[in-house]
Design a protein around this motif. Structure first.
Motif, PDB file in Angstrom:
ATOM      1  N   GLY A  98      54.480 -11.598 -86.900  1.00 13.95           N
ATOM      2  CA  GLY A  98      56.252 -10.549 -87.353  1.00 13.95           C
ATOM      3  C   GLY A  98      56.723  -9.924 -88.706  1.00 13.95           C
ATOM      4  O   GLY A  98      55.486 -10.034 -89.238  1.00 13.95           O
ATOM      5  N   SER A  99      57.633  -9.488 -88.437  1.00 13.79           N
ATOM      6  CA  SER A  99      58.084  -8.698 -89.339  1.00 13.79           C
ATOM      7  C   SER A  99      59.671  -8.764 -90.402  1.00 13.79           C
ATOM      8  O   SER A  99      60.015  -9.383 -88.495  1.00 13.79           O
ATOM      9  CB  SER A  99      58.225  -6.958 -89.069  1.00 13.79           C
ATOM     10  N   TYR A 100      59.425  -9.068 -91.321  1.00 12.98           N
ATOM     11  CA  TYR A 100      60.831  -8.724 -91.659  1.00 12.98           C
ATOM     12  C   TYR A 100      61.798  -7.491 -92.313  1.00 12.98           C
ATOM     13  O   TYR A 100      60.672  -7.072 -92.678  1.00 12.98           O
ATOM     14  CB  TYR A 100      61.093  -9.937 -93.729  1.00 12.98           C
ATOM     15  N   PHE A 101      62.887  -7.746 -92.049  1.00 12.15           N
ATOM     16  CA  PHE A 101      63.367  -6.470 -92.627  1.00 12.15           C
ATOM     17  C   PHE A 101      64.879  -6.628 -92.854  1.00 12.15           C
ATOM     18  O   PHE A 101      64.995  -7.629 -93.138  1.00 12.15           O
ATOM     19  CB  PHE A 101      63.747  -5.586 -90.929  1.00 12.15           C
ATOM     20  N   GLY A 102      65.036  -5.529 -93.233  1.00 11.19           N
ATOM     21  CA  GLY A 102      66.398  -5.816 -94.450  1.00 11.19           C
ATOM     22  C   GLY A 102      67.140  -4.156 -94.115  1.00 11.19           C
ATOM     23  O   GLY A 102      66.475  -2.750 -93.535  1.00 11.19           O
ATOM     24  N   TYR A 125      61.428  -2.603 -93.332  1.00 10.74           N
ATOM     25  CA  TYR A 125      60.085  -3.446 -92.747  1.00 10.74           C
ATOM     26  C   TYR A 125      59.314  -3.724 -93.570  1.00 10.74           C
ATOM     27  O   TYR A 125      58.110  -3.061 -93.801  1.00 10.74           O
ATOM     28  CB  TYR A 125      59.568  -3.203 -91.325  1.00 10.74           C
ATOM     29  N   ASP A 126      58.748  -4.964 -93.691  1.00 11.39           N
ATOM     30  CA  ASP A 126      57.886  -5.283 -94.506  1.00 11.39           C
ATOM     31  C   ASP A 126      57.170  -6.872 -93.281  1.00 11.39           C
ATOM     32  O   ASP A 126      57.424  -7.775 -92.663  1.00 11.39           O
ATOM     33  CB  ASP A 126      57.716  -6.084 -95.783  1.00 11.39           C
ATOM     34  N   GLY A 127      55.906  -7.175 -92.879  1.00  8.90           N
ATOM     35  CA  GLY A 127      54.793  -7.685 -92.257  1.00  8.90           C
ATOM     36  C   GLY A 127      54.076  -7.175 -91.069  1.00  8.90           C
ATOM     37  O   GLY A 127      53.375  -6.233 -91.823  1.00  8.90           O
ATOM     38  N   LYS A 130      55.407  -2.530 -90.922  1.00  6.97           N
ATOM     39  CA  LYS A 130      55.625  -1.495 -92.389  1.00  6.97           C
ATOM     40  C   LYS A 130      56.403  -0.287 -92.374  1.00  6.97           C
ATOM     41  O   LYS A 130      55.827   0.455 -91.873  1.00  6.97           O
ATOM     42  CB  LYS A 130      54.589  -2.260 -93.832  1.00  6.97           C
ATOM     43  N   GLY A 131      57.832   0.073 -93.097  1.00  5.79           N
ATOM     44  CA  GLY A 131      58.061   1.092 -93.503  1.00  5.79           C
ATOM     45  C   GLY A 131      59.928   0.943 -93.801  1.00  5.79           C
ATOM     46  O   GLY A 131      59.633  -0.001 -94.133  1.00  5.79           O
ATOM     47  N   LEU A 132      59.556   2.437 -93.990  1.00  4.71           N
ATOM     48  CA  LEU A 132      61.479   2.601 -94.158  1.00  4.71           C
ATOM     49  C   LEU A 132      62.050   3.362 -93.566  1.00  4.71           C
ATOM     50  O   LEU A 132      61.356   4.581 -92.828  1.00  4.71           O
ATOM     51  CB  LEU A 132      61.807   3.108 -95.429  1.00  4.71           C
ATOM     52  N   GLY A 133      62.938   3.037 -93.203  1.00  7.16           N
ATOM     53  CA  GLY A 133      63.712   4.143 -91.566  1.00  7.16           C
ATOM     54  C   GLY A 133      64.575   4.343 -92.498  1.00  7.16           C
ATOM     55  O   GLY A 133      65.784   3.973 -93.005  1.00  7.16           O
TER      56      GLY A 133
END
Length: 142
Positions: A98-102, A125-127, A130-133
């Motif tokens: 899984g991944s957490y996101f904001g 995203y993290d988990g 990973k990354g930014l968009g």
């Protein structure tokens, strides 16, 4: 595509809380690229199945703009991608984590009633992912 359920809760004038869950299914066609004149890499077609849940808060800013921010969790159930280079398959792990996101964004609608709206969004995203968009969108409702 996706199938989802959601619930909107009105907190007070101009403030809403959205609770949602979505089941997403994506398909990626086969792709390839040339490494050099003698070698190529092939990525066979693949499916991705994810369950995503989260909460999003929205706040009206006057009559023309809206701010939103949210957090959530996404779980990949059967995602995997194989890679083949000149007939040799490389071992690639399946994605079952899984991944957490904001997320945060602004949307604008002229006069609050126009059928056209514009949006600016960022997501991190993290988990497992990973990354930014970031995205910019234009929506026409009819």
């Amino acid at each position: 595509g996706h199938v989802g359920l959601g619930r909107a809760l009105v907190l007070n004038a101009g403030n809403r809380l959205y609770l949602y869950v979505k089941y997403l299914v994506n398909f990626k066609n086969e792709d390839w690229f040339e490494i050099d004149s003698n070698n190529e890499a092939v990525f066979p077609a693949a499916w991705s199945k994810r369950l995503r849940g989260g909460v999003r808060w929205t706040k009206n800013i006057g009559t023309m703009a809206k701010f939103q921010a949210g957090v959530g969790y996404e779980r990949e159930f059967d995602g995997h991608k194989e890679v083949e280079i000149e007939g040799y398959e490389l071992s690639v792990p399946k994605f079952k984590e899984g991944s957490y996101f904001g997320e945060a964004g602004l949307s604008f609608r002229r006069g609050g009633v126009s059928p056209i709206s514009f949006g600016l969004n960022v997501e991190g995203y993290d988990g497992r992912r990973k990354g930014l968009g970031a995205s910019v969108n234009v929506t026409l409702e009819f």
